[in-house]
Every structure is written in C-alpha cells, then in structure tokens.
Write a protein that holds these residues in place. Structure first.
Motif, short mmCIF file in Angstrom:
data_model
loop_
_atom_site.label_atom_id
_atom_site.label_comp_id
_atom_site.label_asym_id
_atom_site.label_seq_id
_atom_site.Cartn_x
_atom_site.Cartn_y
_atom_site.Cartn_z
N VAL A 112 0.95 -1.15 0.03
CA VAL A 112 -0.14 0.00 0.01
C VAL A 112 0.90 1.17 0.19
O VAL A 112 1.78 1.42 0.97
CB VAL A 112 -0.88 0.04 1.21
CG1 VAL A 112 -1.74 1.28 1.27
CG2 VAL A 112 -1.78 -1.13 1.25
N VAL A 113 0.71 2.25 -1.02
CA VAL A 113 1.50 3.44 -0.82
C VAL A 113 0.13 4.60 -0.97
O VAL A 113 -0.62 4.49 -1.58
CB VAL A 113 2.25 3.58 -2.22
CG1 VAL A 113 2.87 5.00 -2.32
CG2 VAL A 113 3.18 2.42 -2.57
N ILE A 114 0.47 5.51 -0.19
CA ILE A 114 -0.51 6.73 -0.02
C ILE A 114 0.53 7.88 -0.10
O ILE A 114 1.39 8.03 0.64
CB ILE A 114 -1.14 6.68 1.48
CG1 ILE A 114 -1.85 5.42 1.67
CG2 ILE A 114 -2.06 8.03 1.51
CD1 ILE A 114 -2.58 4.90 2.87
N ASN A 115 0.04 8.72 -1.20
CA ASN A 115 0.68 10.04 -1.24
C ASN A 115 0.20 11.23 -0.50
O ASN A 115 -0.82 11.05 -0.02
CB ASN A 115 1.20 10.39 -2.72
CG ASN A 115 -0.05 10.82 -3.60
OD1 ASN A 115 -1.13 10.87 -3.07
ND2 ASN A 115 0.34 10.77 -4.96
N LYS A 116 0.95 12.24 -0.54
CA LYS A 116 0.32 13.74 0.21
C LYS A 116 -0.93 14.19 -0.60
O LYS A 116 -1.82 14.74 0.18
CB LYS A 116 1.45 14.68 0.15
CG LYS A 116 1.77 15.44 -0.96
CD LYS A 116 2.67 16.50 -0.77
CE LYS A 116 3.29 17.10 -2.14
NZ LYS A 116 4.04 18.21 -1.85
N LYS A 117 -1.37 13.81 -1.65
CA LYS A 117 -2.58 14.16 -2.37
C LYS A 117 -3.65 12.95 -1.90
O LYS A 117 -4.86 13.56 -2.40
CB LYS A 117 -2.44 14.21 -3.73
CG LYS A 117 -1.30 15.19 -4.25
CD LYS A 117 -1.47 15.01 -5.96
CE LYS A 117 -0.68 14.30 -6.44
NZ LYS A 117 -0.53 14.36 -8.02
N GLY A 118 -3.34 12.13 -0.89
CA GLY A 118 -4.54 11.19 -0.59
C GLY A 118 -4.54 10.16 -1.70
O GLY A 118 -5.59 9.34 -1.40
N GLU A 119 -4.00 9.92 -2.62
CA GLU A 119 -4.16 8.89 -3.64
C GLU A 119 -3.61 7.69 -2.86
O GLU A 119 -2.45 7.50 -2.36
CB GLU A 119 -3.47 9.20 -4.95
CG GLU A 119 -3.85 10.44 -5.51
CD GLU A 119 -3.01 10.99 -6.80
OE1 GLU A 119 -3.87 11.49 -7.50
OE2 GLU A 119 -1.94 10.86 -6.66
N LYS A 120 -4.30 6.46 -2.98
CA LYS A 120 -3.73 5.45 -2.42
C LYS A 120 -3.47 4.12 -3.67
O LYS A 120 -4.42 3.91 -4.25
CB LYS A 120 -4.80 4.96 -1.72
CG LYS A 120 -4.49 3.50 -0.89
CD LYS A 120 -5.72 3.23 0.48
CE LYS A 120 -5.35 1.96 0.93
NZ LYS A 120 -6.47 1.72 2.00
N ASP A 160 8.00 9.75 -5.50
CA ASP A 160 7.21 10.10 -4.65
C ASP A 160 5.56 9.85 -4.94
O ASP A 160 4.89 10.28 -4.43
CB ASP A 160 7.32 11.77 -4.25
CG ASP A 160 7.04 12.49 -5.61
OD1 ASP A 160 6.59 12.05 -6.68
OD2 ASP A 160 7.06 13.73 -5.26
N PHE A 161 5.44 9.11 -6.12
CA PHE A 161 4.27 8.82 -6.69
C PHE A 161 3.32 9.76 -6.96
O PHE A 161 2.22 9.62 -7.08
CB PHE A 161 3.49 7.97 -5.40
CG PHE A 161 3.97 6.52 -5.38
CD1 PHE A 161 3.74 5.33 -6.35
CD2 PHE A 161 5.13 6.18 -4.41
CE1 PHE A 161 4.13 4.16 -6.27
CE2 PHE A 161 5.48 5.00 -4.33
CZ PHE A 161 5.18 3.85 -5.15
#
Length: 182
Positions: A112-120, A160-161
């Motif tokens: 699971v990856v979650i970036n600062k924009k809230g994308e998962k 950073d996705f």
C-alpha cells in the motif's frame, strides 16, 4: 590391574571418538555468522545531511553472503519526506527484500502506498529500480484518488508517486474536462 588398564583404554577411546573436523566446524560457524538478525528496527535514510525516509519493521534478517540482502519477513513501513521533512508518502508491505549491492527493492503482499494528495495504491507486488529511479509492478494494481478509482495491470511511478502510469487500464475512467479547470 586389568581393570585399571581397561579403564584407561576406554577413556583414550572416548577422546579419539570425540574428534571434530576443524574444517567442518569453521564452515558451520561461518554459515551461522553470515546472517544478522534484528528486532524493533528503525532506520533513517539521508542524503547530503537531509533526512529523506524512515523505515520501521518488527524484524529484519541481513545475509552477509554474496549477493548480500536484507529481508523483512514480518512487514515494513516506509515514510518518505521532502527537503523540509514534510511527509510526501507512506509505503507498507507484508514482506520486503533489499539487494544491498544493486540497490533493488522487492515488496510483496498487501503493498500500500499513500501520497500527500491522498491517492492510494494497492497491489500485491511493487519493485524499486534505483538506476531508473522508478517504482514498477507487473501485477494487478488499484489506485484510489479523491475523485476516481482506477484498476489495471502493471505500473510505473516516480519516487514520490506524484506521477504514475498504469500499463494496462481496466474499467471506466473519468477524464477531466480541460476547459473546466481554467
């Protein structure tokens, strides 16, 4: 006298029978020493004096044999930061393997990856290529954004996705009207 002589012969035979092959002992010790284990792992990564990531894991196994690697069999979590220590993204997986000499990272099971924009991002496998500085996968991927859900097979993403590409998209896709954003 015979008893005493027999006793000495038995003791001598015991010492001769207990001989260890020194080469076998050294080989056993070297194999045992070729693995380091640790628990409660926290590692800080930095470049140029700036922290850019923190890794936590309940346990770690490091093989010193060539090719050397670090194994996280009980899972891991990575926090990636920008230059001002702002959290850019988090990454977690049930297992991970890091090849020390090459720098490659292989993550498996419930990645699971979650970036600062809230994308998962959810996938069963995610890999890091240090030469190209990209994450990639050939497995099924799911991406949930605040406005959309994407599904497909295969992925390439930057560190950073913030930029990602699904190789083979499946299902409906919402395309934003470029005129409505002006």
């Amino acid at each position: 006298m015979i008893r005493r002589t027999l006793f000495y012969i038995l003791i001598a035979a015991a010492f001769v029978g207990c001989e260890n092959d020194i080469a076998a002992v050294m080989e056993f010790d070297s194999k045992k020493a070729a693995v380091e284990n640790g628990t409660g792992i926290t590692t800080i990564f930095s470049q140029g004096g700036k922290v850019n990531a923190k890794l936590t894991a309940p346990a770690m196994e490091r093989s010193l044999d060539k090719p050397s690697y670090v194994m996280f069999k009980q899972g891991l979590k990575v926090f990636m930061y920008n230059d001002t220590l702002g959290l850019e993204s988090t990454l977690s997986a049930d297992t991970g393997r890091y090849l020390e000499d090459e720098g490659y990272v292989y993550l498996k099971k419930n990645v699971v990856v979650i970036n600062k924009k809230g994308e998962k991002l959810n996938t069963e496998e995610l890999n890091w290529d240090p030469k190209k500085k990209i994450f990639y996968s050939t497995k099924e991927v799911f991406i949930k954004t605040p406005t959309d859900s994407l599904h497909g097979w295969g992925l390439e993403a930057n560190e950073d996705f913030s930029e990602k590409k699904i190789i083979s998209v499946s299902g409906p896709i919402t395309v934003q009207d470029s005129l409505s954003t002006q």
